[in-house]
Design an enzyme around this catalytic site. Structure first.
Site, PDB file in Angstrom:
ATOM      1  N   CYS A 186       1.175  35.414 -36.211  1.00  8.23           N
ATOM      2  CA  CYS A 186       0.921  35.684 -34.850  1.00  8.23           C
ATOM      3  C   CYS A 186       1.122  37.164 -34.397  1.00  8.23           C
ATOM      4  CB  CYS A 186       1.849  34.737 -34.102  1.00  8.23           C
ATOM      5  SG  CYS A 186       1.595  34.938 -32.282  1.00  8.23           S
TER       6      CYS A 186
ATOM      7  N   LYS B 176       1.449  30.899 -43.394  1.00  7.11           N
ATOM      8  CA  LYS B 176       0.205  31.458 -42.886  1.00  7.11           C
ATOM      9  C   LYS B 176       0.513  32.696 -42.566  1.00  7.11           C
ATOM     10  CE  LYS B 176      -3.583  30.787 -39.716  1.00  7.11           C
ATOM     11  NZ  LYS B 176      -3.273  31.606 -38.585  1.00  7.11           N
TER      12      LYS B 176
ATOM     13  N   ASN C 182      -9.104  31.963 -44.499  1.00 12.15           N
ATOM     14  CA  ASN C 182      -9.128  31.932 -42.938  1.00 12.15           C
ATOM     15  C   ASN C 182      -9.644  33.167 -42.801  1.00 12.15           C
ATOM     16  OD1 ASN C 182      -7.008  32.217 -40.292  1.00 12.15           O
ATOM     17  ND2 ASN C 182      -8.918  31.189 -40.275  1.00 12.15           N
ATOM     18  N   GLY C 183     -10.382  33.236 -41.707  1.00  9.08           N
ATOM     19  CA  GLY C 183     -11.123  34.208 -40.843  1.00  9.08           C
ATOM     20  C   GLY C 183     -12.346  34.336 -40.883  1.00  9.08           C
TER      21      GLY C 183
ATOM     22  N   GLY D 101     -10.871  28.408 -36.995  1.00 10.10           N
ATOM     23  CA  GLY D 101     -10.377  28.519 -35.683  1.00 10.10           C
ATOM     24  C   GLY D 101     -11.523  28.563 -34.772  1.00 10.10           C
TER      25      GLY D 101
HETATM   26  C1  LIG Z   1      -6.813  30.577 -29.335  1.00 11.54           C
HETATM   27  C2  LIG Z   1      -6.051  31.074 -30.403  1.00 11.54           C
HETATM   28  C3  LIG Z   1      -4.904  30.670 -30.600  1.00 11.54           C
HETATM   29  C4  LIG Z   1      -4.107  30.758 -31.928  1.00 11.54           C
HETATM   30  N1  LIG Z   1      -2.870  30.225 -32.222  1.00 11.54           N
HETATM   31  C5  LIG Z   1      -2.346  30.341 -33.522  1.00 11.54           C
HETATM   32  C6  LIG Z   1      -1.116  29.888 -33.683  1.00 11.54           C
HETATM   33  O1  LIG Z   1      -0.501  28.885 -32.764  1.00 11.54           O
HETATM   34  N2  LIG Z   1      -0.651  29.969 -35.029  1.00 11.54           N
HETATM   35  C7  LIG Z   1      -1.333  30.747 -35.814  1.00 11.54           C
HETATM   36  O2  LIG Z   1      -0.860  30.738 -37.026  1.00 11.54           O
HETATM   37  N3  LIG Z   1      -2.468  31.284 -35.723  1.00 11.54           N
HETATM   38  C8  LIG Z   1      -2.881  31.058 -34.607  1.00 11.54           C
HETATM   39  N4  LIG Z   1      -4.292  31.720 -34.121  1.00 11.54           N
HETATM   40  C9  LIG Z   1      -4.938  32.340 -35.350  1.00 11.54           C
HETATM   41  C10 LIG Z   1      -5.883  31.240 -35.971  1.00 11.54           C
HETATM   42  O3  LIG Z   1      -5.113  30.347 -36.485  1.00 11.54           O
HETATM   43  C11 LIG Z   1      -6.959  32.057 -37.066  1.00 11.54           C
HETATM   44  O4  LIG Z   1      -5.716  32.373 -38.101  1.00 11.54           O
HETATM   45  C12 LIG Z   1      -7.835  33.099 -36.683  1.00 11.54           C
HETATM   46  O5  LIG Z   1      -8.432  32.574 -35.392  1.00 11.54           O
HETATM   47  C13 LIG Z   1      -8.733  33.406 -37.546  1.00 11.54           C
HETATM   48  O6  LIG Z   1      -9.610  32.245 -37.637  1.00 11.54           O
HETATM   49  P1  LIG Z   1     -11.087  32.092 -37.145  1.00 11.54           P
HETATM   50  O7  LIG Z   1     -11.792  33.480 -37.564  1.00 11.54           O
HETATM   51  O8  LIG Z   1     -11.621  31.088 -37.828  1.00 11.54           O
HETATM   52  O9  LIG Z   1     -10.686  32.080 -35.944  1.00 11.54           O
HETATM   53  C14 LIG Z   1      -5.111  31.611 -32.930  1.00 11.54           C
HETATM   54  C15 LIG Z   1      -5.993  31.985 -32.767  1.00 11.54           C
HETATM   55  C16 LIG Z   1      -6.750  31.829 -31.477  1.00 11.54           C
HETATM   56  C17 LIG Z   1      -8.049  32.186 -31.409  1.00 11.54           C
END
Ligand SMILES: Cc1cc2nc3c(=O)[nH]c(=O)nc-3n(C[C@H](O)[C@H](O)[C@H](O)COP(=O)(O)O)c2cc1C
Length: 310
Positions: free
Chosen positions: A99, A138, A199-200, A223
């Site tokens: 985070c 993570k 992820n990402g 995500g």
């Molecule tokens: C609105 C939002 C809230 C998130 N909250 C968390 C969280 O609580 N814990 C965490 O490990 N990552 C959190 N993330 C990161 C996502 O789990 C993920 O690692 C990140 O969005 C990259 O993946 P993506 O490209 O598929 O979005 C959050 C991302 C977003 C957009």
């Protein structure tokens, strides 16, 4: 404890402010292999804070699911993880080392732990040895600067007993800018023998296949794309199986919104959150911008249904 074998290669990323029970069940219904909760404060849970406990909203039909903790004090994290194990029986308990939010970093938690390897090892060892639930982490690629620590941290977490590692290969200081550097996921996969969750920047089914092929990762965590289009889980499953998928048309999206509204009512999700999801789900629909504008002014669920004609 071993990471569970999932029926789909897809996992819903933990997302604070997004992953309410209705949303998670919707994703599951649409083919997601495992869901993750929003991150939960370990210090608050260790104190049995009532407001924190109220936010943990799991039901048995959600299995397999993961609950994610953040914090930085080993004792609190162990206590909180034991509480989760005893009361909710999750399939996985995950620890947040990624985070980038300022209030989390200020507490010495989230991605700031990436520069405190000894503490990370202490936490993973303590949790994995005192739980009968698989304990996972993570991570991001680094806290800041150019030196990537993900590979080193991943190896240390494996040795300390972690059951799997999810990697979002951006640094904390990058936030969401630039591109996720999937070559880091590949290096982690080549270094550890436990499952690696890539992820990402997976925004489409071909992205998911490319991530798996380029990195060798075991699962794909999604995500932001799922926030707007939970149908992506079914689409990725189809694409991985037969290299084709059905685009989400307005009819499919409306059906999905109807299901979400049903689940949100059943599981008492608040109106503001329900409305937010409905707005996000209209992305890509005909007249989507106008629908989001009207939804923004909606005062209750009936109005949402009237605007969307569901
Ligand atoms: C609105 C939002 C809230 C998130 N909250 C968390 C969280 O609580 N814990 C965490 O490990 N990552 C959190 N993330 C990161 C996502 O789990 C993920 O690692 C990140 O969005 C990259 O993946 P993506 O490209 O598929 O979005 C959050 C991302 C977003 C957009």
């Amino acid at each position: 404890m071993k990471f569970p074998k999932l029926e789909s290669k897809t996992i819903l990323a933990p997302m604070a402010g997004i992953n309410d029970l209705a949303f998670r069940l919707l994703c599951k219904d649409l083919g997601c292999g495992m869901t993750y909760s929003e991150m939960i404060s370990a210090p608050a849970l260790a104190r049995k804070n009532k407001a924190t406990i109220k936010l943990i909203d799991v039901v048995p039909e959600e299995h397999p699911f993961g609950l994610q903790l953040f914090g930085q004090k080993t004792e609190e994290i162990v206590k909180a993880a034991q509480y989760l194990e005893e009361h909710y029986k999750p399939d996985v308990i995950d620890f947040n080392l990624g985070c980038p939010a300022r209030q989390i970093i200020r507490q010495g938690a989230g991605s700031s732990l990436l520069i405190r390897k000894n503490r990370v090892v202490e936490i993973v060892k303590a949790c994995s040895s005192s739980l009968s639930t698989p304990f996972t982490v993570k991570i991001r690629s680094a806290f800041e600067g150019k030196k990537i620590v993900a590979i080193d941290i991943a190896k240390a977490c494996e040795e300390a007993g972690a059951a799997a590692i999810a990697v979002h290969p951006r640094t904390m200081s990058q936030g969401y800018s630039g591109k996720a550097d999937w070559s880091i996921i590949k290096q982690v996969k080549e270094t550890v023998n436990i499952p690696v969750i890539g992820n990402g920047d997976v925004f489409s089914p071909p992205d998911a296949l490319r991530l798996m092929e380029e990195t060798g990762c075991d699962y794909v965590m999604i995500g932001r794309a799922a926030m707007k289009n939970p149908l992506i889980f079914r689409q990725v499953n189809d694409y991985l199986r037969k290299k084709s998928f059905k685009q989400a048309d307005d009819e499919a999206k409306l059906k999905m919104i109807k299901t979400y509204l049903f689940l949100a009512k059943k599981h008492e999700v608040g109106f503001v959150r329900t409305k937010l999801h409905c707005q996000l789900f209209t992305t890509g629909m005909k007249g989507g911008a106008a629908l989001r504008h009207s939804l923004g002014k909606a005062k209750d669920e009936d109005e949402i249904r009237r605007i969307l004609g569901t």
